[in-house]
Design a protein around this motif. Sequence first.
Motif, short mmCIF file in Angstrom:
data_model
loop_
_atom_site.label_atom_id
_atom_site.label_comp_id
_atom_site.label_asym_id
_atom_site.label_seq_id
_atom_site.Cartn_x
_atom_site.Cartn_y
_atom_site.Cartn_z
N LYS A 98 1.48 12.16 15.97
CA LYS A 98 0.46 12.32 14.92
C LYS A 98 -0.52 11.14 14.89
O LYS A 98 -1.72 11.32 14.95
N CYS A 99 0.02 9.93 14.77
CA CYS A 99 -0.87 8.77 14.67
C CYS A 99 -1.10 8.12 16.03
O CYS A 99 -1.89 7.19 16.15
N ASN A 100 -0.39 8.58 17.06
CA ASN A 100 -0.57 8.11 18.42
C ASN A 100 -0.10 6.67 18.64
O ASN A 100 -0.41 6.07 19.66
N GLU A 101 0.62 6.12 17.68
CA GLU A 101 1.13 4.76 17.83
C GLU A 101 2.48 4.79 18.52
O GLU A 101 3.22 5.77 18.45
N THR A 102 2.79 3.67 19.18
CA THR A 102 4.08 3.53 19.83
C THR A 102 4.77 2.29 19.29
O THR A 102 4.14 1.24 19.17
N VAL A 103 6.02 2.42 18.93
CA VAL A 103 6.76 1.28 18.38
C VAL A 103 8.02 1.01 19.19
O VAL A 103 8.57 1.91 19.82
N CYS A 104 8.47 -0.23 19.12
CA CYS A 104 9.74 -0.62 19.71
C CYS A 104 10.82 -0.41 18.66
O CYS A 104 10.69 -0.92 17.55
N LEU A 105 11.83 0.32 19.00
CA LEU A 105 12.96 0.44 18.08
C LEU A 105 14.04 -0.52 18.58
O LEU A 105 15.00 -0.14 19.22
N THR A 106 13.79 -1.79 18.29
CA THR A 106 14.62 -2.84 18.89
C THR A 106 16.07 -2.82 18.43
O THR A 106 16.94 -3.35 19.12
N ASP A 107 16.33 -2.22 17.30
CA ASP A 107 17.72 -2.13 16.84
C ASP A 107 18.45 -0.96 17.48
O ASP A 107 19.65 -0.78 17.30
N HIS A 108 17.71 -0.15 18.20
CA HIS A 108 18.31 1.02 18.83
C HIS A 108 18.29 0.85 20.34
O HIS A 108 17.27 1.08 20.99
N LYS A 109 19.39 0.40 20.88
CA LYS A 109 19.47 0.14 22.31
C LYS A 109 19.68 1.42 23.09
O LYS A 109 20.24 2.40 22.58
N ILE A 110 19.25 1.40 24.33
CA ILE A 110 19.49 2.54 25.20
C ILE A 110 20.98 2.57 25.53
O ILE A 110 21.53 1.56 25.97
N PRO A 111 21.63 3.69 25.28
CA PRO A 111 23.07 3.74 25.57
C PRO A 111 23.33 3.65 27.07
O PRO A 111 22.45 3.95 27.88
N HIS A 112 24.50 3.24 27.41
CA HIS A 112 24.85 3.12 28.81
C HIS A 112 24.78 4.49 29.49
O HIS A 112 25.31 5.46 28.98
N ILE A 113 24.09 4.53 30.60
CA ILE A 113 23.94 5.79 31.32
C ILE A 113 24.62 5.65 32.67
O ILE A 113 24.37 4.67 33.40
N SER A 114 25.49 6.56 32.99
CA SER A 114 26.18 6.45 34.28
C SER A 114 25.35 7.11 35.37
O SER A 114 24.72 8.14 35.17
#
Length: 138
Positions: A98-114
């Motif tokens: 909607k607003c076209n902004e991008t944010v860092c969700l620094t408290d939400h880490k990418i889970p380990h991917i095998s």
Amino acid sequence: MGEIEEVLKKHHIRPTAIRLLMYKYLRDRNVAATLNDIESGFDKSDRTTLYRTIKTFEKKGLVHQINDGTGIAKYALDDKTTGTTALQDLHLHFHCIKCNETVCLTDHKIPHISLPKGYLSKDMNLLVKGVCDKCNLK
Ligand SMILES: [Zn+2]
Ligand SMILES: [Zn+2]
């Protein structure tokens, strides 16, 4: 400005005036910035200088580039207060349609991917598209 100087020095970046201002600009902004955004925030500096400054930050691990699918690179400060390597610090990115902004969700880490046997991960980019909290409340 003392504390920003410290951060720059910690990343082995010589704290010049433009670099201090750039850091402050990125820190005070809570969404990722394109080069155009940065340019409009600095009317006294030319684009080349700003681009070089952001690239120095990127090389030294102070900012990271976000590819949110808009085709324009966006930059955000790394939220690294500790000496973790980039791979451990991977967080989610959120792009609001909607607003076209991008944010860092620094408290939400990418889970380990095998990965399949023999594949070695060097970098990961996880972008979530949707409606951000601000737009969602409207
Ligand atoms: Zn939004
Ligand atoms: Zn980020």
